[in-house]
Design a protein around this motif. Sequence first.
Motif, PDB file in Angstrom:
ATOM      1  N   GLY A 120      73.669  84.119  25.976  1.00 16.21           N
ATOM      2  CA  GLY A 120      73.097  84.259  27.312  1.00 16.21           C
ATOM      3  C   GLY A 120      71.653  84.722  27.298  1.00 16.21           C
ATOM      4  N   LYS A 121      70.906  84.326  26.266  1.00 13.72           N
ATOM      5  CA  LYS A 121      69.503  84.728  26.139  1.00 13.72           C
ATOM      6  C   LYS A 121      68.596  83.530  26.426  1.00 13.72           C
ATOM      7  N   PRO A 122      67.383  83.785  26.965  1.00 13.48           N
ATOM      8  CA  PRO A 122      66.483  82.673  27.325  1.00 13.48           C
ATOM      9  C   PRO A 122      65.892  81.979  26.109  1.00 13.48           C
ATOM     10  N   ILE A 123      65.774  80.654  26.206  1.00 13.37           N
ATOM     11  CA  ILE A 123      65.166  79.849  25.147  1.00 13.37           C
ATOM     12  C   ILE A 123      64.540  78.597  25.750  1.00 13.37           C
ATOM     13  N   SER A 124      63.387  78.213  25.241  1.00 12.19           N
ATOM     14  CA  SER A 124      62.738  76.957  25.605  1.00 12.19           C
ATOM     15  C   SER A 124      62.090  76.401  24.336  1.00 12.19           C
ATOM     16  N   PHE A 125      61.523  75.187  24.451  1.00  8.88           N
ATOM     17  CA  PHE A 125      60.918  74.570  23.277  1.00  8.88           C
ATOM     18  C   PHE A 125      59.498  74.104  23.579  1.00  8.88           C
TER      19      PHE A 125
END
Length: 340
Positions: A120-125
Amino acid sequence: MSRKYYMRSFLIAAVLIIASSFYYLPYYVAKPGMAQELEPIINVEGGDDASGSFMLTTVRMGRANIYSYMAAKMSKYQELYPENAIKSENESDEEYNVRQLHMMDDSKNNAIKVAYEKAGKPISFQYLGVYVLNTLKGMPAYGELKPGDQITRVDELKIESAKQFMDYVGSKNPGDKITLKFKRDSKTKQTTLPLKNFDRDKKRAGIGISLDDHEKPITEPAVKVNTEQIGGPSAGLMFTLEIFNQLTDGDTTKGYQIAGTGTMSESGEVGPIGGIKQKIVAADNSGAQIFFAPNEKGNKQSNYRQALATAEDIETDMKIVPVDTVDDALNYLETLKEIR
């Protein structure tokens, strides 16, 4: 016979043995490698330590000479693979190594994505550009671009996907020229190349590269995965478990030494790998108590079935656990009683 004669014969034999060791056959030898703890390799900012360990397993792979070929033939847990089963047609050693390292990057990215989403942690690329896997001899890119180059712009177009690059180049005609900006060893370079026909029918034009997308994960908290020169995608599952463990409260290892293998998809599915027998031997030699193996949805020739047979043959006490998804592994770990 004189001592001089024996000495000369010995020297000739020694030279022949040494010389023959550098004559390589069109085969690769796979041997058991090692099981390596992931906690020193992976660091999630603020992550806590574990009492047990998640471990990736490796296979030692090398070109076969006449001696290693014979040794592999006589060894139960060394395997021979034809060169064309390891490398693509006309693929150089440099291109093979770059492809393996890029597959490792993809494996890490998928592992980070799945672990952060599960936690449930934020991630983007962040898109870095088109990654050059190899160049085709006789085509314009050959000698101008190298495997590992990162194309960021074609003419005035900023590249945002490999498909966009291919569509743009595909809209051009043979003889047209394109200007590429690319990064190599952290330096930005530029080259202008003509387009050339790919096939005899002259229906396709290009510069002659195999390519893929190159992305960098942006996470909170930050994560670093230091794999140096480890190649291939087979550590994906174990990367995912280690990252998840550092991201979440508690100790998922429950104090056990846990090895395993398997690729990791963006959706959390575990895929099969090569060298499963060698990895079981490596894990057992390193004292692993549990080994996760790709189940391949119950296929009779699955990695899990091969792992189980190998474990029985070497009479290890290591528990072999079949997994199709990362959830299968996590659910199994939840059933374990913590070692105190």
